[in-house]
Motif scaffolding. Structure first.
Motif, mmCIF file in Angstrom:
data_model
loop_
_atom_site.group_PDB
_atom_site.id
_atom_site.type_symbol
_atom_site.label_atom_id
_atom_site.label_comp_id
_atom_site.label_asym_id
_atom_site.label_seq_id
_atom_site.Cartn_x
_atom_site.Cartn_y
_atom_site.Cartn_z
ATOM 1 N N LEU A 202 1.001 -5.134 -3.163
ATOM 2 C CA LEU A 202 1.450 -6.474 -2.772
ATOM 3 C C LEU A 202 1.375 -7.449 -3.941
ATOM 4 C CD1 LEU A 202 -0.064 -6.707 0.825
ATOM 5 C CD2 LEU A 202 2.350 -6.452 0.193
ATOM 6 N N VAL A 205 4.710 -6.894 -5.624
ATOM 7 C CA VAL A 205 5.858 -7.362 -4.844
ATOM 8 C C VAL A 205 5.861 -8.882 -4.703
ATOM 9 C CG1 VAL A 205 6.918 -7.314 -2.544
ATOM 10 C CG2 VAL A 205 6.216 -5.188 -3.632
ATOM 11 N N ALA A 206 4.679 -9.456 -4.484
ATOM 12 C CA ALA A 206 4.614 -10.909 -4.335
ATOM 13 C C ALA A 206 4.384 -11.615 -5.673
ATOM 14 C CB ALA A 206 3.513 -11.296 -3.344
ATOM 15 N N GLY A 207 3.996 -10.858 -6.688
ATOM 16 C CA GLY A 207 3.774 -11.443 -8.018
ATOM 17 C C GLY A 207 2.580 -12.386 -8.069
ATOM 18 N N VAL A 208 1.516 -12.049 -7.315
ATOM 19 C CA VAL A 208 0.372 -12.969 -7.234
ATOM 20 C C VAL A 208 -0.962 -12.231 -7.337
ATOM 21 C CG1 VAL A 208 1.598 -14.675 -5.832
ATOM 22 C CG2 VAL A 208 0.361 -12.809 -4.714
ATOM 23 N N VAL A 212 -4.510 -15.279 -3.878
ATOM 24 C CA VAL A 212 -3.291 -15.770 -3.213
ATOM 25 C C VAL A 212 -2.922 -14.859 -2.045
ATOM 26 C CG1 VAL A 212 -0.869 -16.398 -3.542
ATOM 27 C CG2 VAL A 212 -2.511 -16.764 -5.394
ATOM 28 N N ASP A 216 -2.866 -16.104 2.027
ATOM 29 C CA ASP A 216 -1.639 -16.088 2.834
ATOM 30 C C ASP A 216 -1.883 -15.276 4.107
ATOM 31 O OD1 ASP A 216 1.609 -16.461 2.488
ATOM 32 O OD2 ASP A 216 1.073 -14.669 3.626
ATOM 33 N N LEU A 219 0.306 -12.026 4.544
ATOM 34 C CA LEU A 219 -0.002 -10.962 3.575
ATOM 35 C C LEU A 219 -1.391 -10.370 3.804
ATOM 36 C CD1 LEU A 219 1.575 -11.989 0.165
ATOM 37 C CD2 LEU A 219 2.560 -10.779 2.108
ATOM 38 N N LEU A 299 6.590 -0.589 1.186
ATOM 39 C CA LEU A 299 5.974 -1.124 -0.024
ATOM 40 C C LEU A 299 6.387 -0.292 -1.244
ATOM 41 C CD1 LEU A 299 3.927 -3.221 -1.077
ATOM 42 C CD2 LEU A 299 2.114 -1.568 -0.626
ATOM 43 N N LEU A 302 9.922 -1.119 -2.186
ATOM 44 C CA LEU A 302 10.033 -2.460 -2.780
ATOM 45 C C LEU A 302 9.481 -2.467 -4.207
ATOM 46 C CD1 LEU A 302 9.046 -4.727 0.263
ATOM 47 C CD2 LEU A 302 11.312 -4.536 -0.794
ATOM 48 N N ARG A 306 11.534 -3.217 -7.636
ATOM 49 C CA ARG A 306 11.073 -4.313 -8.485
ATOM 50 C C ARG A 306 10.852 -3.835 -9.926
ATOM 51 N NH1 ARG A 306 9.198 -9.758 -7.334
ATOM 52 N NH2 ARG A 306 10.881 -9.371 -5.890
#
Lengths: 321, 321
Positions: A202, A205-208, A212, A216, A219, A299, A302, A306
């Protein structure tokens, strides 16, 4: 692995990335006979040695033996694979010169299916796998910043730990690495996937960072659902991971603050990622025994897209230069 | 809706975005009595009128009636809601001045749960929903580029189509919009979700156009799995969507080349998105009847996080200025 493990083994480390340098420094510092195979930066490594900084210590190994080919190193008692699984194709050339009949090969790689390529070259009976719980980055050749020195669990490939597995664990402990030998290596690998699959995945995929992800609501719940899929898949293979282990992951992650999982670092810095070992192979194995892993599979897809997208961008940038 | 629909209805259009301008231009050009409520750009709209370009036509409606409040428009026979569902909170203030006892309210909004807020203000019996298959963007106030003029399906909220639903469909056809009245509005809404949920959703999460989604093996398979979840969820509500409809979506999408789904455009241009109507509400409804929608739910969570992240970045940027 019938012969007993020597008191002072000749040790080869393949790879001078963060793991190779960290564990190399510890072994050199403990007086072990260490020979490091480095793809690049050999002059700097030879001149400056290894420097490791952890939250509580500084380890400096000034004199290290650095090599450009495994033939120069020659046969060893213990070979430690500290490269990424994405480089495993090269093992066919790299490993043989390091082997003699009783050499033990220890792979530090993440995920599932990492012992098999080693076993193909060296034979299954001398392969040991390590699961490293560690947070470290290489900031320059030979220089490692280690935020979490962690611990290491090792086990024999496909069999309970034998005398030599215990000898290797003892070697690590003498070098200051908290290491235990376990009888079920694959169970240990699934244990680590419980955290790695959702949080490394994650994060890409979320770039965090992990804080973070935890902040969320969606998430955080998603990470839990993915962990439950990993636990259920492991159970289908007879590996019982208690539900409380899932809760524990969240407690531990909350303490890590703004942690950048290694996969996120690799992703952002344009490096190869162990997509198949951490996501692809667990999904394939789970599906092969009828475990439902829709989120893990999503996942995986994705992440793959990415990374393909990132690679295309890097290629386009390189072409412009 | 007992009274018959007038021959020359007084029509209000709420919103002068892409849809409001496109359908407004068609109605004005067909000689209808159209009154447009625009939040901004009113001087330009009044001075320059509406300009629509489709692959085969140019439609110009020079003289349009533009208003800044619904009170200025007053009661109408037909009210067309062409704003986003994210603005539905405002309907409580905006709608009442436009209503008389027999006013029909037609919402052009996407997703599930878009008739309910209208019904709360205007009463359920006069609400009609439209599903618009159209690809268009507003490039300047009153100026719309329409890549795919498409068609429109309308239906009465919660009931089979009545006389007035058919009258509204006939009005659209007179204005050159391919429109059919259907008896099961909700089935039609689920039909549109089959495409919208995966393609709009994955376009946002992966940040790519439809051709890139189709070219990526994993994402193409993922889009199919998500479509199957939508179809299964719809079936739980008694809405039968044939499996062949899923195949058809892929055939149609392949012909669209590098299509930027409207949600991707909205995402990239910093605008509000109908997250709840397209992803949240379908997931909640599916779960309420025990449909398994793990991928839809994961997509919903990923989209929400991505938009929250984008909004935080936009806010930080605005603060810097």
């Amino acid at each position: 692995m019938s012969a007993s493990f020597p008191e002072t083994p000749r040790i080869a480390i393949i790879g001078a990335g963060a793991l190779g340098c960290y564990y190399g420094a510890r072994l050199v510092k403990a007086g072990e006979d260490v020979h490091i195979l480095a793809r690049s930066g050999r002059a700097a490594l030879t001149a400056q040695g290894l420097k490791v900084k952890t939250p509580t210590e500084r380890i400096t190994a000034r004199k290290v033996h650095i090599y450009g080919s495994s033939a120069e190193i020659g046969p060893c008692d213990l070979v430690i694979i500290a490269t990424k699984a994405t480089a495993n194709e090269a093992l066919r050339q790299v490993l043989p010169p390091l082997l003699k009949p009783d050499t033990v090969v220890l792979t530090l790689q993440n995920g599932l299916g990492v012992e098999e390529p080693v076993a193909e070259v060296a034979g299954p009976d001398r392969v040991i796998g390590a699961i490293c719980y560690i947070g470290c980055v290489r900031t320059a050749p030979g220089v490692v910043a280690c935020s979490f020195p962690g611990l290491m669990t090792i086990g024999k490939f496909g069999k309970p730990a034998g005398e030599r597995t215990h000898a290797v664990a003892a070697l690590w402990r003498r070098a200051g690495v908290k290491c235990t030998a376990q009888d079920n290596l694959e169970l240990q690998r699934w244990h680590k996937l419980v955290w790695n699959v959702p949080f490394n995945g994650l994060a890409i995929v979320a770039g965090v960072t992990t804080d973070v992800l935890l902040a969320d609501e969606g998430l955080r719940l998603l990470a839990r659902r993915i962990m439950e899929e990993v636990v259920e898949a492991a159970a289908k293979f007879g590996h019982e991971i208690p539900r409380s282990f899932v809760d524990l992951q969240f407690e531990r992650t909350a303490k890590m603050a703004a942690y950048r999982p290694s996969s996120l670092i690799d992703f952002e810095e344009g490096r190869d990622l162990e997509i198949e070992e951490i996501w692809g192979e667990p999904v394939r194995r789970a599906k092969s025994v009828g475990a439902a892993v829709p989120r893990m599979e999503m996942l995986y897809w994705l992440i793959k897209q990415r990374i393909a997208q990132r690679n295309a961008q890097l290629k386009a940038k390189a072409r412009k230069r």
